[in-house]
Design an enzyme around this catalytic site. Structure first.
Site, PDB file in Angstrom:
ATOM      1  CB  SER A 154      -0.952  -0.039   1.253  1.00  0.00           C
ATOM      2  OG  SER A 154      -2.072   0.939   1.075  1.00  0.00           O
ATOM      3  CG  ASP A 201      -6.822  -2.248  -4.056  1.00  0.00           C
ATOM      4  OD1 ASP A 201      -7.189  -1.020  -3.883  1.00  0.00           O
ATOM      5  OD2 ASP A 201      -5.524  -2.165  -3.626  1.00  0.00           O
ATOM      6  CG  HIS A 210      -5.817  -2.218  -0.157  1.00  0.00           C
ATOM      7  ND1 HIS A 210      -4.939  -1.699  -1.293  1.00  0.00           N
ATOM      8  CD2 HIS A 210      -5.410  -1.713   1.017  1.00  0.00           C
ATOM      9  CE1 HIS A 210      -3.956  -1.075  -0.715  1.00  0.00           C
ATOM     10  NE2 HIS A 210      -4.123  -1.175   0.782  1.00  0.00           N
TER      11      HIS A 210
END
Length: 340
Positions: free
Chosen positions: A167, A272, A302
């Protein structure tokens, strides 16, 4: 809440999604969010067997200190000839605003240290919104310089240093690779980016009011329990200085030239909203002549592995990205196909 019929969730993950609450705004009370995260970590300590760690303070130009923690196998002599190992700098995720592990408890670093094996360095970079860009990424680059400079002391092979993160940590990994190239810094052997946050402009896309569940990764929110463009927008709003435009070291997708970068790994998830940006960055790396491995995790969202770590799909995903990282640092290691 059940799984909507149109949402293409992997069957193995459907029960886990059904049990999740709606995605909350972590920035509404960032200190409370951080404290909840710390409490969660403290309730489930990592297995440190066979691993030792040491914390170091690196002086910044302004006189303050950046803390890093170095993890190393206790039997380094047995892990590698002469005790010299590759190094992996791990930049944690958390929207640039949270995600820091407790001292000695970075699970990702411990796993990489044990399984590759490698010396892993975790970086306690400054967090937004108290410290906005470029504080965090400059800390990460400072840690890279420090690691390379002290390679002999740390038992590291300076030719085998990689960066990795998920991320926001993936975005920081990409930015540090650009910085190292542009500043003539330490030469990286690899950059491994999992569900990376690479482009602030994704949050500028209009959010369709009638977005249908499962219509694609660019949807505003294919399900209220999943990461959305709204969440990404909040992260960038808190990370970037108010009124300032992002540059390539804030958002690597803004870099005009991706040539000369180290080989890369890019992992994305079907559900995501960061998926398309990750795939676009991977394609641009390919076009620039950079070797790239791409993995798309079908039917996953995610951070799904945090909720379903024992599922087959989570274990396969983890084995895939760690396997390619190991192959880059130990070229004799065998891995599977490059694009999936």
């Amino acid at each position: 809440m059940t799984v909507p019929p149109g949402l293409r969730v992997h069957p193995e993950l459907a029960p886990f999604l059904a049990s999740l609450p709606p995605f909350a705004d972590p920035y509404e009370d960032i200190e409370a969010t951080r404290e909840s995260f710390r409490a969660l970590l403290a309730s489930n300590p990592a297995d440190r067997s066979g691993i030792r760690s040491e914390r170091f303070d690196i002086p910044r130009a302004d006189g303050s200190a950046l803390t890093v923690e170095v993890y190393r196998p206790e039997d380094a002599e047995g892990a590698a000839q002469g005790g010299v190992l590759p190094a992996v700098l791990h930049f944690h995720g958390g929207g640039y605003a949270l995600g820091r592990s407790l001292p000695g408890q970075d699970r990702a670093a411990i796993a990489l240290c044990r399984e590759l094996p490698a010396v892993t360095v975790t970086v306690e970079y400054r967090l937004a919104p108290e410290h906005r860009y470029p504080a965090g990424v400059e800390d990460c680059y400072l840690a890279l310089e420090w690691t390379a400079r002290r390679a002999a002391e740390l038992g590291i092979d300076p030719e085998r240093i990689a960066v990795t993160g998920k991320s926001a940590g993936g975005g920081l990994s990409a930015a540090v690779a650009l910085m190292a190239r542009d500043r003539g810094g330490p030469r990286l052997a690899y950059q491994s980016m999992c569900v990376p946050d690479l482009d602030d402009r994704v949050a500028e896309e209009p959010i369709p009011a009638d977005a249908a569940p499962g219509a694609g990764a660019a949807d505003a929110a294919p399900d209220p329990r999943l990461n959305s463009l709204r969440t990404i927008r909040l992260a960038w709003q808190h990370y970037l200085p108010e009124g300032a435009a992002a540059d390539a070291y804030a958002a690597a997708a803004r870099a005009s030239d991706l040539s000369g970068l180290p080989p890369a790994y890019v992992l994305v998830c079907d559900l995501d909203p960061l998926r398309d940006g990750g795939l676009a960055y991977a394609r641009r790396l390919m076009d620039a002549g950079v070797p790239v491995t791409v993995r798309n995790v079908r039917g996953a969202w995610h951070g799904f592995e945090l909720y379903a770590p024992e599922t087959r799909i989570a274990k396969e995903m983890t084995a895939h990205w760690r396997g390619h990282l190991k192959a880059a640092l130990y070229p004799e290691a065998a891995v599977g196909p490059g694009v999936e």
